[in-house]
Design an enzyme around this catalytic site. Structure first.
Site, short mmCIF file in Angstrom:
data_model
loop_
_atom_site.label_atom_id
_atom_site.label_comp_id
_atom_site.label_asym_id
_atom_site.label_seq_id
_atom_site.Cartn_x
_atom_site.Cartn_y
_atom_site.Cartn_z
N PRO A 190 -20.57 -12.14 7.86
CA PRO A 190 -20.66 -13.40 8.60
C PRO A 190 -21.67 -13.38 9.75
O PRO A 190 -21.68 -14.30 10.57
CB PRO A 190 -19.23 -13.57 9.14
CG PRO A 190 -18.79 -12.16 9.39
CD PRO A 190 -19.42 -11.32 8.29
N GLY A 191 -22.49 -12.40 9.81
CA GLY A 191 -23.57 -12.44 10.80
C GLY A 191 -23.34 -11.63 12.04
O GLY A 191 -24.08 -11.75 13.02
N GLU A 235 -27.74 -13.65 2.54
CA GLU A 235 -26.38 -13.50 2.02
C GLU A 235 -26.33 -14.12 0.63
O GLU A 235 -26.80 -15.24 0.43
CB GLU A 235 -25.39 -14.19 2.96
CG GLU A 235 -23.99 -14.39 2.41
CD GLU A 235 -23.31 -13.09 2.00
OE1 GLU A 235 -23.36 -12.10 2.76
OE2 GLU A 235 -22.72 -13.07 0.89
N ASP A 247 -26.27 -3.43 5.15
CA ASP A 247 -24.84 -3.19 5.40
C ASP A 247 -24.17 -3.59 4.09
O ASP A 247 -23.77 -4.74 3.91
CB ASP A 247 -24.39 -4.04 6.58
CG ASP A 247 -22.95 -3.76 6.97
OD1 ASP A 247 -22.53 -2.59 6.90
OD2 ASP A 247 -22.24 -4.71 7.35
N CYS A 249 -18.69 0.40 4.74
CA CYS A 249 -17.36 0.67 5.31
C CYS A 249 -16.53 1.38 4.24
O CYS A 249 -15.33 1.13 4.12
CB CYS A 249 -16.69 -0.59 5.81
SG CYS A 249 -16.48 -1.86 4.57
C1 LIG Z 1 -20.16 -5.64 4.39
S1 LIG Z 1 -20.46 -7.30 4.20
C2 LIG Z 1 -21.68 -7.62 5.40
C3 LIG Z 1 -21.14 -7.76 6.78
C4 LIG Z 1 -22.22 -8.18 7.74
N1 LIG Z 1 -23.35 -7.28 7.71
C5 LIG Z 1 -21.73 -8.29 9.16
O1 LIG Z 1 -21.79 -7.30 9.86
O2 LIG Z 1 -21.28 -9.35 9.56
C6 LIG Z 1 -21.41 -7.34 2.73
C7 LIG Z 1 -21.97 -8.70 2.36
O3 LIG Z 1 -22.84 -8.53 1.27
C8 LIG Z 1 -22.77 -9.68 0.47
N2 LIG Z 1 -23.35 -9.34 -0.83
C9 LIG Z 1 -22.72 -8.86 -1.93
N3 LIG Z 1 -23.62 -8.68 -2.93
C10 LIG Z 1 -24.84 -9.02 -2.43
C11 LIG Z 1 -26.14 -9.06 -2.97
N4 LIG Z 1 -26.37 -8.70 -4.23
N5 LIG Z 1 -27.14 -9.49 -2.18
C12 LIG Z 1 -26.92 -9.85 -0.90
N6 LIG Z 1 -25.70 -9.85 -0.35
C13 LIG Z 1 -24.66 -9.44 -1.10
C14 LIG Z 1 -21.29 -10.00 0.45
O4 LIG Z 1 -21.07 -11.33 0.08
C15 LIG Z 1 -20.92 -9.72 1.91
O5 LIG Z 1 -21.03 -10.86 2.68
#
Ligand SMILES: C[S@@+](CC[C@H](N)C(=O)[O-])C[C@H]1O[C@@H](n2cnc3c(N)ncnc32)[C@H](O)[C@@H]1O
Length: 716
Positions: free
Chosen positions: A408-409, A429, A475, A532
């Site tokens: 979520p940013g 995203e 991430d 994580c």
């Molecule tokens: C660990 S979370 C990111 C959390 C974010 N970095 C933060 O700190 O707020 C991983 C994100 O990657 C997205 N995601 C999954 N597959 C992806 C892809 N192929 N390309 C880009 N984003 C992707 C997911 O929807 C999720 O929102």
């Protein structure tokens, strides 16, 4: 000294010159100067330095669990909300990592020793914590009376100016809320200081009580139930003929402890005729029963750690991590934020010497996800572990930085604040349902240098251009096995197949992130990979793969606490430089399980097909011994062509690219469905708070828009 203490103590070194020495840190393995906290000076040196010791109340899982319980309310728990407002918890980080380290000045030495004596150990520790941060944080110190002594390299010019002003006013006794002497009467204290003092006193009393209680229990380092209830004695392992009887959880727990004890001193304590695997089997059965882990998860944990440590981790996973928040330095300073929150009845402390922007919340009379300060974007609720990848990334002002998986940013807003809203942050995203949370957080936090896009990260090199970024953060979406305390279903649901599926996607994303970064960037050329997850397959294995396929090398992340990454694990053998990566664990650091690795791109383009490079990366021969699961990885070689050389297939995908059937979960939360119309991406251009433009454009137009922005930026 315990292992945990040793590790966390590392964080106490001198990091006062971080802002100006970031480059140096990145270029070579840092000397002690690259540490995240400053070297205590004189009086400070009297107190135990370091990450843990600076704030031990929350840095041990047992205590943090209690603190979290105390603080816990529906409103407090960021996980309870799916809204943009509380999406912070997914992990956003701090802005000041790079600038914050302001020094500590010699002024602190001037604090009277009388005061220290009067306040006791706990109070003096706290004072040090505050004083290590911003000078401005001295508002909380009674009779701080600091004087000069700033380390010029440690803070940005702006901060330095502010600080010196504050110092001056403090010295003059003119600053609001600044106390001139240690023995001012209660009447002379400002309201906020009285409140802060009362909170301090309450907390000091509770801490002393807790310590006394701990002593009574005779608990060791880790006050787990297991250790507390441990009773030595002769233990007979149940046999196959023993009747199972009704489930008695307390008996199961007792047996877990007994079996762990026998396994610890196997030769001395084992029963004749019983093998180690007999005991291990009983242990696994009981752990499944008592804690609800599946066999795969247990075998993984017992493969990574000793039995005793695996039990510590399992126990730590049962508790919540502390509520932490990151000051948004685009809008306020930590001491101002802390003052405002204390005034509202929030009991908090600095997070530790390693961050100048983090605060840990012990308890609160108000929902910390709904205060006026929160609404105004003065802080982000986010796990402390989420600070780390952005600190490692160390984005510089004026750069072009990509956050490839941004929703979520949280980390995006941290990046933007470190860049002081300069340059461009591309927040991408894949899941359109999660774009709103990015948009909301950017707006609330006052980020004006971000462009939000909605692509599969693997397609970004085609959209933004290869070698177009100074830095990139991946991430990555992952199994969430580091955040069991947030999502206990992870204990029972994860399988080896799912872990490999995550690793497969992560490898593709990491190669794309590397392809997007320019090895020739004058200021950067860095990629940070984080998850994580604690799974080796998703961490060291993914980075090792990138080392074979691209001209990158692992460099120090500048994070001087955390355990080194694995280079040997079961049948895996990884490049030795992976010891530079960092692992964080709930039972060691009281952080969510997390992995952070920083890469430096040495040359653009792919390595040859044999994966041999000049940088000392893994060679083909080093792939020998890679487990069978890796065979699947070879199937993604079709994706490994750099995007620049891959012909886009219909739908904007690289030719031959495979997609997992479903996106893996991230941060322990289920990811939404893979959007069908990825190419119909939106760019949400964060212009000004309250005026976030949402544009629906074709992919071509987006690329054009991005080029235009870049050109404008280049032209100044
Ligand atoms: C660990 S979370 C990111 C959390 C974010 N970095 C933060 O700190 O707020 C991983 C994100 O990657 C997205 N995601 C999954 N597959 C992806 C892809 N192929 N390309 C880009 N984003 C992707 C997911 O929807 C999720 O929102």
């Amino acid at each position: 000294m315990r292992k945990k203490d040793k590790e966390t103590e590392l964080a106490a070194g001198n990091h006062s010159q971080r802002k100006t020495s970031v480059r140096n840190q990145e270029e070579k393995r840092p000397a002690p100067a690259a540490q995240l906290a400053k070297t205590p000076t004189s009086k400070k040196a009297k107190a135990t330095p370091g990450f843990t010791d600076s704030n031990k109340r929350w840095l041990t899982p047992k205590v943090s669990k209690e603190a979290a319980e105390e603080a816990k309310s529906d409103d407090l728990d960021p996980e309870d909300s799916d809204s943009g407002l509380l999406d912070d918890e997914f992990g956003n980080d701090e802005s000041d990592g790079a600038h914050e380290e302001e020094e500590e000045s010699s002024e602190e030495e001037e604090e009277s020793s009388e005061e220290e004596e009067a306040d006791g150990d706990v109070a003096s520790l706290k004072e040090e914590l505050w004083s290590d941060e911003d000078e401005s944080d001295q508002i909380f110190k009674k009779g701080s009376g600091r004087a000069g002594g700033k380390e010029p390299a440690s803070a940005s010019d702006e901060e330095e100016e502010e600080d010196s002003e504050e110092e001056d006013s403090e010295e003059d006794g003119e600053g609001p809320g600044v106390m001139d002497s240690d023995d001012e009467s209660d009447d002379e204290m400002l309201d906020i200081e009285k409140k802060a003092q009362r909170l301090d006193e309450d907390r000091a009393r509770r801490e002393l009580e807790a310590e006394a209680e701990g002593r009574e229990m005779g608990a060791g380092d880790m006050q787990t139930n297991i250790q507390q209830e441990f009773e030595p004695g002769h233990f007979i392992l149940p046999g196959a003929d023993d009747e199972a009887g009704p489930l008695d959880l307390s008996a199961v727990l007792r047996r877990i402890k007994e079996v762990a004890r026998v396994l610890d001193k196997f030769q001395d304590l084992r029963e004749d005729g019983r093998s180690r695997s007999d005991y291990m089997e009983q242990l696994k059965k009981d752990l499944e029963e008592y804690y609800g882990y599946n066999r795969f998860m247990l075998e993984t944990l017992l493969g990574m750690f000793s039995v005793a440590e695996a039990l510590e981790l399992i126990e730590a996973n049962e508790g919540k991590r502390p509520i932490t928040l990151r000051t948004n330095t685009l809008k306020t300073r930590r001491r101002e934020l802390a003052a405002a929150l204390i005034n509202r009845g929030v009991n908090l402390d600095p997070i530790g010497k390693w961050s100048k922007v983090g605060l840990v919340v012990y308890e609160s009379n108000v929902p910390v996800g709904a205060t006026p300060e929160y609404m105004a974007g003065h802080y982000m609720l986010q796990g402390a572990s989420s600070f780390l990848p952005v600190m490692a990334l160390a984005p510089q002002e004026g750069e072009q930085v990509l956050d490839m998986a941004a929703a979520p940013g949280g980390k995006t807003t941290y990046i933007a604040s470190l860049m002081r809203n300069s340059g461009i942050v591309f927040a991408n995203e894949v899941n359109p349902l999660r774009l709103k949370s990015i948009q909301g957080n950017l707006q609330r936090m006052g980020v004006t240098n971000a462009i939000v896009s909605n692509y599969d990260g693997r397609d970004l090199p085609k959209m933004l251009g290869t070698n177009s970024m100074d830095r990139a953060l991946l991430d990555a979406p992952c199994s969430g096995t580091g955040v069991v305390s947030k999502d206990p279903t992870v204990k029972a649901n994860k399988s080896q197949a799912e872990i490999w599926k995550c690793a497969h996607l992560q490898k593709q994303l990491l190669l794309a992130a590397i392809d997007l970064v320019d090895a020739g960037s004058k200021t950067g050329g860095y990629i940070v990979y984080s998850t994580c997850s604690i799974m080796v397959e998703e961490n060291e294995n993914v980075v090792n793969y990138a080392l074979r396929k691209r001209h990158v090398k692992v460099v120090s992340s500048g994070l001087d606490f955390g355990r080194p990454g694995y280079i040997r694990y079961r049948e895996f053998r990884f490049h030795p430089s992976l010891t530079e990566s960092r692992r964080f664990y709930p039972h060691v650091h009281n952080l969510d399980g997390f992995f952070v690795c920083k890469l430096k791109k040495m040359a653009n383009g792919p390595k040859d097909s044999r994966g041999e490079g000049e940088d000392g990366e893994a060679s083909e021969s080093e792939e020998e011994g890679v487990p069978a699961g890796e065979e699947e990885e070879e199937a993604i070689d079709a994706d490994e062509k750099p995007a620049s050389s891959a012909a886009p297939a219909k739908g904007g995908r690289q030719a031959g690219a495979k997609r997992p059937a479903a996106e893996p979960a991230e941060d322990g939360a289920a990811a939404g469905p893979v959007p069908k119309k990825r190419r119909e991406s939106r760019i949400l251009k964060a212009a000004k708070p309250g005026k976030v433009a949402v544009q629906k454009q074709s992919a071509g137009k987006q690329a054009g828009a991005v080029k235009k922005i870049k050109k404008q930026r280049a032209e100044g």
